[in-house]
Design a protein around this motif. Sequence first.
Motif, mmCIF file in Angstrom:
data_model
loop_
_atom_site.group_PDB
_atom_site.id
_atom_site.type_symbol
_atom_site.label_atom_id
_atom_site.label_comp_id
_atom_site.label_asym_id
_atom_site.label_seq_id
_atom_site.Cartn_x
_atom_site.Cartn_y
_atom_site.Cartn_z
ATOM 1 N N ILE A 38 -5.807 45.399 20.445
ATOM 2 C CA ILE A 38 -4.851 45.304 21.553
ATOM 3 C C ILE A 38 -5.278 46.251 22.662
ATOM 4 O O ILE A 38 -5.538 47.428 22.429
ATOM 5 N N ARG A 39 -5.330 45.750 23.878
ATOM 6 C CA ARG A 39 -5.673 46.563 25.043
ATOM 7 C C ARG A 39 -4.389 46.969 25.757
ATOM 8 O O ARG A 39 -3.616 46.106 26.178
ATOM 9 N N ALA A 70 -6.126 47.263 15.749
ATOM 10 C CA ALA A 70 -6.581 48.434 16.493
ATOM 11 C C ALA A 70 -5.985 48.390 17.894
ATOM 12 O O ALA A 70 -5.692 47.314 18.422
ATOM 13 N N VAL A 71 -5.802 49.558 18.475
ATOM 14 C CA VAL A 71 -5.279 49.650 19.843
ATOM 15 C C VAL A 71 -6.279 50.435 20.685
ATOM 16 O O VAL A 71 -6.628 51.566 20.356
ATOM 17 N N LYS A 72 -6.742 49.824 21.760
ATOM 18 C CA LYS A 72 -7.630 50.468 22.714
ATOM 19 C C LYS A 72 -6.814 50.808 23.954
ATOM 20 O O LYS A 72 -6.287 49.912 24.620
ATOM 21 N N MET A 96 -1.003 44.835 26.785
ATOM 22 C CA MET A 96 0.216 45.619 26.883
ATOM 23 C C MET A 96 0.043 46.663 27.978
ATOM 24 O O MET A 96 -1.079 47.004 28.349
ATOM 25 N N ALA A 97 1.156 47.170 28.483
ATOM 26 C CA ALA A 97 1.089 48.244 29.483
ATOM 27 C C ALA A 97 2.406 48.996 29.495
ATOM 28 O O ALA A 97 3.470 48.421 29.234
ATOM 29 N N VAL A 98 2.314 50.289 29.793
ATOM 30 C CA VAL A 98 3.500 51.114 30.011
ATOM 31 C C VAL A 98 3.558 51.388 31.507
ATOM 32 O O VAL A 98 2.687 52.057 32.061
#
Length: 335
Positions: A38-39, A70-72, A96-98
Amino acid sequence: MRAVPNFRVLKAAAGCLTLGVAVLAALPAQAQRPDLTIRIGQNIAVGTPQDLGVKRFAQLVQERSGGKIAVKDYPAGQAGNEQQMIEGLQIGTLDMAVIAGSTYGNVLPQANVFAMLYAFRDPDHMRRALEGPVGQEIADALLKKTSIHALSMSWYYGTRQLTANKPVRTPQDLVGVKMRVVPVPIFDAYWRAIGATPTPVDFKDLFTALETHVVDAQENPLATAKGAGVPLVNKYLSLTNHLVANSVVGMSDDLYRRLKPEQLQLIKQAVVDAGRYHDSLVAESEKQLVEEFKAQGVTVIEPDIAAFKAKVADVPKRFDGGRLADLYSKIQAVQ
């Protein structure tokens, strides 16, 4: 003449292959290739609470999935500015994004309520409002308008305060001052009502803009301002407490549709748990940062908050033809 096989070489090769398979099987799950990567992007400096919150999310997802997910993470604007990250979520180039809730005001009118000054009384009030029917109403509208899934709207970004290169005690002190604002219409409307001259500047350019006097004031949570080096260039801090700010943890529809139900549930819970960790970091840092600003030679001012509130009281009724006034009232009514 046909070549004769070298059985010693073949035997040695077979032994190496067997050993390699055995070693691979013995590796922990985290070291094996994940089924899914996941990016996730965010725009704030490395080492700030938001960056650490994203890293905790990545850690929780990897641990709880046994290394299968995994999260990148792409911090400090590496995935683009916030508007670009919203576009990335919409077209699926970012998973995804914050992103600051107020930034969504560029694509969703209802999201402008996140930037309404003095809408939330404190962080707990913000969470109660955005984790209840009001937040769900905005999340539903966001999904319908942009296809972005809001996994959380209540990460506590911090209480925004004002810094400037001169003392600001009342709204009159801001008249004509070039002030960096988040480039969304509602911020422009509010700071014009106070008397400032709003000037959109991308966050990554904030320090340079202050240093070169493209702008002479800015407003951000203290942790964010510190991460950007603001105390080095703005030597006056006014504790206006004008906005209890939130961040939205968004997911692209492309990723959402590819996830198995158990994967989605794992990710949602990791967002909640990482959010609690993140919020605790913000709350703790806010207790210490005023003293840190003082130690860097910043003069701390207790301004006339009532005067600021009075200047912006009618904005909810005037902005966007008053269409946000009902949503604003619903937030105010949350106990």
